[in-house]
Scaffold this active site. Structure first.
Site, PDB file in Angstrom:
ATOM      1  N   SER A  64       2.061 -15.059  36.690  1.00 40.86           N
ATOM      2  CA  SER A  64       1.856 -15.203  35.241  1.00 40.86           C
ATOM      3  C   SER A  64       3.216 -15.074  34.566  1.00 40.86           C
ATOM      4  O   SER A  64       4.131 -14.450  35.131  1.00 40.86           O
ATOM      5  CB  SER A  64       0.944 -14.080  34.740  1.00 40.86           C
ATOM      6  OG  SER A  64       1.009 -13.978  33.335  1.00 40.86           O
ATOM      7  N   TYR A  68      -1.786  -4.900  34.479  1.00 47.27           N
ATOM      8  CA  TYR A  68      -1.803  -6.354  34.721  1.00 47.27           C
ATOM      9  C   TYR A  68      -0.377  -6.904  34.812  1.00 47.27           C
ATOM     10  O   TYR A  68      -0.029  -7.628  35.747  1.00 47.27           O
ATOM     11  CB  TYR A  68      -2.582  -7.073  33.618  1.00 47.27           C
ATOM     12  CG  TYR A  68      -2.614  -8.575  33.828  1.00 47.27           C
ATOM     13  CD1 TYR A  68      -3.407  -9.135  34.838  1.00 47.27           C
ATOM     14  CD2 TYR A  68      -1.838  -9.437  33.049  1.00 47.27           C
ATOM     15  CE1 TYR A  68      -3.416 -10.518  35.045  1.00 47.27           C
ATOM     16  CE2 TYR A  68      -1.854 -10.812  33.261  1.00 47.27           C
ATOM     17  CZ  TYR A  68      -2.650 -11.342  34.258  1.00 47.27           C
ATOM     18  OH  TYR A  68      -2.661 -12.707  34.474  1.00 47.27           O
TER      19      TYR A  68
END
Ligand code: NAP
Length: 259
Positions: free
Chosen positions: A141, A154
């Site tokens: 990401s 995360y």
């Protein structure tokens, strides 16, 4: 008889993983589809087999379970399936303060985003090396490039995915294996609602389709690019972050992610 190439895609039941499975099947690969949602995987398998004529095998697994990767590998052996390309895509996030989000959800996140990805790569790599073909496409990401207050675990898992992929790539540079990290920015999928990020302006104003992200990832992997960041806005964000001190980027992200 020549054996078809086989790509195993985790998190193939929805979003980017579903589209990656379609890309690999369209590119002439048989596919192994892994996730928890059996109905969705079976539906996709039927679609892939009828549209592309490739074999699609469904294996249902909860990758947050410590035993899941070894069980998955046992099932591959049992079905005589050799995986050429591993696509580690399964993952999820959760918006909120570390001290307020549940301990289980956050440790499950580490299990899926980091532990399962690592163990599955380690288990499947030897046969790729033996055949000197195939490789690994990891889905990280743009969160990998800075710390993420209000989503700290995360962001940390995605920093791991990028660092691990780059290290592995260098170790395998003398082989024919491809090693690529796909780094999406905000993407239309189940992720926005599931993580809580979908309600944030920074997310909803810049989304790309899962199909476009998967296409960029597939093409980048085929060309053996090291890192693929789909979309010019995402590339601009990552480049700009590189010019700022880490304290500045984390303060900015913390502000954007405060609900
Ligand atoms: N969408 C975004 O904005 C965005 C941005 C950057 C990076 N990413 C990354 O892209 C990847 C794919 O996410 P997505 O956007 O396509 O979201 P998604 O539509 O929610 O898909 C997530 C996939 O992961 C699977 N998964 C989640 N927990 C699992 C578990 N315990 N065991 C097995 N499979 C599990 C889900 O399948 P089941 O629920 O059926 O198990 C689903 O197939 C993730 O790694 C995510 O971090 C997404």
């Amino acid at each position: 008889m020549t054996q078809n190439n086989t790509a195993l895609i985790t998190g193939a039941s929805s979003g980017i993983g579903r589209e990656l499975a379609i890309q690999f099947a369209d590119g002439g690969n048989d596919v192994v589809l892994v996730a928890r949602s059996e109905d969705k995987l079976r539906e996709l398998a039927t679609e892939i087999e009828s549209q592309f004529g490739q074999r699609a095998t469904v294996i249902t697994k909860d990758l947050s379970r410590p035993e899941s990767v070894d069980q998955l590998c046992d099932e591959l052996t049992h079905k005589s399936l050799t995986v050429d390309t591993l696509v580690n895509n399964a993952g999820f996030g959760a918006l909120g303060k570390f001290a307020e989000l549940s301990a289980d959800r956050q440790t499950d996140m580490v299990m899926v985003n980091v532990v399962a990805l690592t163990r599955l790569t380690r288990r499947l790599l030897p046969s790729m090396l033996q055949q000197n073909r195939g490789g690994v496409l990891n889905v990280g990401s743009i969160a990998a490039y800075q710390a993420g207050p209000n989503m700290a675990v995360y962001y940390a898992t995605k920093a791991y995915v990028l660092s691990f992929t780059e290290g592995l790539r260098e170790e395998l540079s003398g082989t024919s294996l491809h090693v690529t990290c796909l780094e999406p920015g905000p993407t239309e999928s189940g992720f926005g609602e599931d993580s809580g990020m979908g309600k944030l302006e920074m997310f909803s104003s810049t989304t790309m389709t899962a199909k476009a992200v998967a296409r960029a990832g597939y093409e980048g992997y085929m060309k053996n690019e090291d890192v693929v960041i789909p979309g010019w806005k995402n590339r601009l964000m990552v480049t700009s972050a590189g010019f700022l001190p880490r304290i500045a980027t984390r303060k900015l992200v913390g502000k954007m992610q405060s609900a």
